[in-house]
Design an enzyme around this catalytic site. Structure first.
Site, PDB file in Angstrom:
ATOM      1  N   LYS A   1       1.544   4.063  -3.205  1.00  0.00           N
ATOM      2  CA  LYS A   1       0.803   5.318  -3.222  1.00  0.00           C
ATOM      3  C   LYS A   1       2.021   6.416  -2.869  1.00  0.00           C
ATOM      4  O   LYS A   1       1.914   7.293  -4.006  1.00  0.00           O
ATOM      5  CB  LYS A   1       0.519   5.991  -1.736  1.00  0.00           C
ATOM      6  CG  LYS A   1      -0.434   4.409  -1.387  1.00  0.00           C
ATOM      7  CD  LYS A   1      -2.266   5.042  -1.369  1.00  0.00           C
ATOM      8  CE  LYS A   1      -2.575   6.720  -1.296  1.00  0.00           C
ATOM      9  NZ  LYS A   1      -3.602   7.276  -2.263  1.00  0.00           N
TER      10      LYS A   1
ATOM     11  N   TYR B   1       0.742  -1.094  -0.072  1.00  0.00           N
ATOM     12  CA  TYR B   1       0.307   0.453  -0.736  1.00  0.00           C
ATOM     13  C   TYR B   1       1.060   1.246   0.111  1.00  0.00           C
ATOM     14  O   TYR B   1       0.799   2.516  -0.615  1.00  0.00           O
ATOM     15  CB  TYR B   1      -1.144  -0.074   1.232  1.00  0.00           C
ATOM     16  CG  TYR B   1      -1.671   1.228   1.760  1.00  0.00           C
ATOM     17  CD1 TYR B   1      -2.496   2.001   0.747  1.00  0.00           C
ATOM     18  CD2 TYR B   1      -1.035   2.228   2.789  1.00  0.00           C
ATOM     19  CE1 TYR B   1      -3.457   2.901   0.586  1.00  0.00           C
ATOM     20  CE2 TYR B   1      -1.321   3.305   2.864  1.00  0.00           C
ATOM     21  CZ  TYR B   1      -2.336   3.973   1.819  1.00  0.00           C
ATOM     22  OH  TYR B   1      -3.736   4.543   2.142  1.00  0.00           O
TER      23      TYR B   1
END
Length: 374
Positions: A161, A157
């Protein structure tokens, strides 16, 4: 500067933050149109927005952000994109291809659509996790955009990002089809809380199962600075206004900004207690095991799950990087956002806490009932 007459696209419009931003736009701006882009539209949400839309046209775009033709249609004729859609995963429960496809490839397709359809402003919703903490748990206290930090990341994640943020900022100044130029910026909010926060509901559920005693997974000294969802929405609106201002456009374009408010620095676990203690919850005084031993347990669980991966996918409830995140002092200042964007938090800590506690109180009976019969 007002956004009056603009057409804007909000990706992840039905999400926790996206929903709050749409309502703020309807309340404060006379936009020509807001396009709600989401994979799963919620009829009750759409009805609540219809009741307060005034003269602003609301258009629904239900589909996949990984569909290039779809996002191009959504961007056609728009002037601003608020890109909030992403897969959030801190347990490594989502396959890499899935999270990369949405968080990185979806962002790239959206940027390409902006260039093709002459969208002039693009605001990317990033995350504090693109900064860290790194696996060594090196702390940051009151950091700024200029803070130098070895932000080696382990979460898929976090890495996706960060790559999506980099692509968004690198697109600043690229030439549009009509010869104009795209302006971009990114906002890095801290842990976002408030009405609709699914993480708070999850922690409340764990507390109910534990006899109204909240679990402690953070040391009290691991201070972070959570930020209220209403203030994060306000920061996005102010960023859009600033990008529209010719004098500010090149000042903030291509830059990222940390977003905080006056929520007192506190550990993640103690924050849960602050907003749930008025509802009768207490919290464990200590971690279930010494932190060093918890790291060993997480390592063993991760190793076992990896060995079983060819046969069955098991996601451990806790991993070493999540444990590090929960126990690392990691706080930042939003002074630069206040200076460059004119960002001012709309809600005080007391108001944000009151709203959050009232929302949790409204959910508590149903949550108790759900857990009782599960």
């Amino acid at each position: 500067m007002s956004l009056k007459g603009d057409v804007c696209v909000v990706t992840g419009a039905c999400g926790f933050l996206g929903n709050r931003l749409v309502k703020l736009l309807l309340d404060e701006e006379k936009l020509a149109e807001i396009r709600l882009l989401d994979k799963n539209m919620q009829p009750q949400l759409l009805q609540s927005l219809e009741d307060c839309r005034g003269d602003t046209k609301l258009s629904v775009y239900e589909g996949e952000i990984r569909d290039g033709d779809f996002v191009r249609r959504a961007c056609r004729g728009a002037s601003i994109v608020f890109h909030m859609a992403s897969i959030i995963d801190v347990n490594e429960a989502v396959e890499h291809s899935e999270i990369y496809g949405v968080n990185v490839k979806g962002t790239q397709l959206l940027l390409e659509a902006c260039l093709q359809e002459n969208v002039v402003s693009f605001i990317y919703t990033s995350s504090i996790e693109v900064m860290g903490p790194n696996p060594r748990g090196e702390p940051i206290v009151n950091g700024t955009e200029d803070t130098v930090y070895d932000s080696t990341l382990k979460f898929t994640y976090s890495k996706t990002k960060r790559e999506a943020e980099e692509r968004s900022l690198q697109a600043h100044g690229e030439v549009l089809q009509n010869g104009g130029r795209l302006a971009t910026c990114a906002l890095r909010p801290m842990y976002i809380y408030g009405e609709g926060c699914r993480f708070l509901l999850g922690h409340m559920g764990d507390g109910i199962r534990n006899g109204d005693v909240l679990l402690r997974m953070s040391r009290p000294e691991a201070l972070v600075n959570p930020v209220y969802v209403g203030n994060v929405a306000a920061a996005h609106l102010q960023a859009a206004r600033s990008l529209k201002n010719p004098q500010k456009r090149n000042v903030i374009g291509g830059k990222f900004y940390f977003i905080t408010d006056d929520t007192p620095p506190v550990s993640y676990s103690d924050f849960n207690h602050v907003v749930m203690s008025p509802l009768g919850f207490s919290i464990r005084e200590k971690l279930p095991l010494p932190l060093s031993l918890l790291h060993v347990v997480c390592f063993l669980l991760e190793t076992l799950c990896l060995m079983l991966r060819p046969f069955v996918r098991i996601v451990p409830p806790l991993n070493r990087q999540l444990l590090t995140m929960l126990n690392t002092p990691f706080s930042f200042s939003s002074e630069k956002a206040q200076r460059d964007l004119g960002y001012v938090p709309r809600y005080s800590w007391e108001e944000a806490k009151r709203r959050t506690v009232e929302w949790l109180a409204s959910k508590l009976p149903a949550e108790r009932e759900r857990i009782r019969y599960k």
